[in-house]
Design an enzyme around this catalytic site. Structure first.
Site: not given
Length: 421
Positions: A196, A198, A241, A329
């Protein structure tokens, strides 16, 4: 073939001698002991040597001297060992017995313990749990002393899953990280690592970096935290977002790239993995505007993320193409593995949020890195120290091997901007 040699092949009946010497270490001790033993024609069954703070413990398991006068020759060997040890200012002990080391029991695991610091209390508690679970500690080896203390225990006698369950709660109570993996060649066969981005590869949330330039950082951060805890559907939260970025000039991308801070140990991890022949990938719920830059600067083999739509030089508040969410993912992990020609059981996935769970479960080893509680509970193992290169220890790579391979070990105290190199 003489009688002693025949007996040596029978572990239940053969007489053996355990020769142990210990004292201040210096060059030539091992060669000197075996040069002396060679005079008696013994066969070597096993050797163990440990050096700790300049003190050596050297053990040799050997057959008795081949001779019709066994006791006489054995007595001469014992006297010779003690005389040699005295000359070297060492202590010696010789124990007569039968057979080789007992075979390791079924249910073999590697237990890696990471402490910052590693206390005697933690070691006592964890080893007691191993015993209570029916396991035996066959060997202990230090992997690293900095920036964390990492030790590896070879344990047998209890299935890996049972051992992992027995140690998980104790590790949390003691404030240390424990990884339990099955012994065998599969552990050495990992050849693709997928991370990943972030709060894993980097210390930041990229959407929040963009939001800061749009003046809506607090609102975005609130939605991000809820999504990472698994309280919101990721795709829905992503759209909400990204919508807040509508109208932001896309030229801020260069500024955001300059603000990205790599997690301590990230460069060391990637450089070491590449030196060892691994392929390395990132998959992110963030944006290709940053992950493409990461791939180029860090020499990554694969990268996948969402893409912010840009029209007339401004973000539209939408993403284009396939959304990389929780299921996405895991899908990318499988795609990368197929392209790399690597079976899934030879992959490692690293992540911190709820949207990493499918990926962690699909990989041969899933590592929760400073993760949310729901992720720590579901992953194969968890790392809760802020150094990404500690993942190397879970693969059995020592700090000394990293340094010997010529990998420049980065500072663990100063945040590393991506632009630094």
């Amino acid at each position: 073939m003489d009688a002693n040699r025949t007996a040596a092949g029978d572990e239940t009946a053969a007489r053996t001698l355990l020769v142990k010497v210990f004292g201040k270490d210096r060059p030539g001790i091992t060669s000197g002991l075996f040069r002396m033993l060679a005079e008696f024609g013994v066969e070597v069954i096993d050797i163990e040597q440990v050096v700790t703070r300049g003190r050596i413990v050297l053990c040799a398991l050997v057959t008795p001297p081949p001779s019709d006068r066994l006791l006489t020759r054995e007595g001469e060997l014992r006297a010779g060992v003690h005389r040699w040890a005295d000359e070297q200012h060492l202590q010696a002990e010789i124990i007569s017995g039968t057979g080789d080391n007992r075979p390791r029991a079924e249910g073999r695991s590697h237990v890696t313990v990471l402490g910052h610091p590693l206390t005697a209390t933690a070691v006592s508690a964890l080893t007691a749990r191993i015993t209570e679970a029916g396991g035996n500690i066959d060997r202990v080896f230090r992997l690293a002393k900095y920036p964390v203390t990492a030790v590896e225990l070879a344990v047998s006698g209890v299935p890996t899953e049972e051992l992992r369950s027995a140690l998980a709660a104790e590790a949390a109570a003691q404030g240390v990280d424990v990884a339990v993996v099955r012994s065998g060649l599969v552990r050495r066969a990992k050849r693709l690592v997928v991370m990943d981005v972030d709060s894993t590869l980097i210390q930041d949330e990229v959407i929040e970096l963009f939001a800061a330039h749009a003046g809506c950082e607090a609102k975005v951060a609130e939605v991000t935290a809820a999504a990472m805890r698994g309280e919101l559907d990721f795709a829905e939260s992503l759209r909400a977002r990204v919508a807040l970025l509508a109208g932001l000039d896309a030229s801020v991308t260069d500024k955001v790239r300059g603000e990205v801070r790599l997690t301590p140990g990230a460069r060391t991890l990637i450089r070491t993995l590449k030196r060892l022949g691994y392929q390395v990938a990132v998959v992110s719920g963030g944006f290709t505007q940053v992950t493409d830059h990461l791939q180029e600067r860090l020499g990554l083999d694969f990268a996948a993320a969402n893409t912010l739509e840009v029209v007339d030089g401004k973000f539209t508040g939408r993403v284009v193409g396939e959304i990389v969410d929780r299921a996405g993912k895991a899908r990318m992990l499988r795609r990368f593995a197929a392209e790399a020609g690597v079976p899934l059981e030879q992959t490692v996935a690293i992540g911190d949020g709820a949207n990493d769970l499918d990926m962690l479960n699909a990989a041969g080893m899933g590592v929760a890195f400073n993760a949310k509680p729901v992720v720590r509970q579901a992953a194969d193992t968890a790392v809760n120290v802020p150094f990404l290169d500690t993942v190397l220890y879970l693969l059995g790579v020592t700090r000394e091997e990293v340094e010997e391979a010529g990998v420049a070990v980065e500072s663990t105290t100063t945040p590393a901007p991506l632009a630094a190199g």
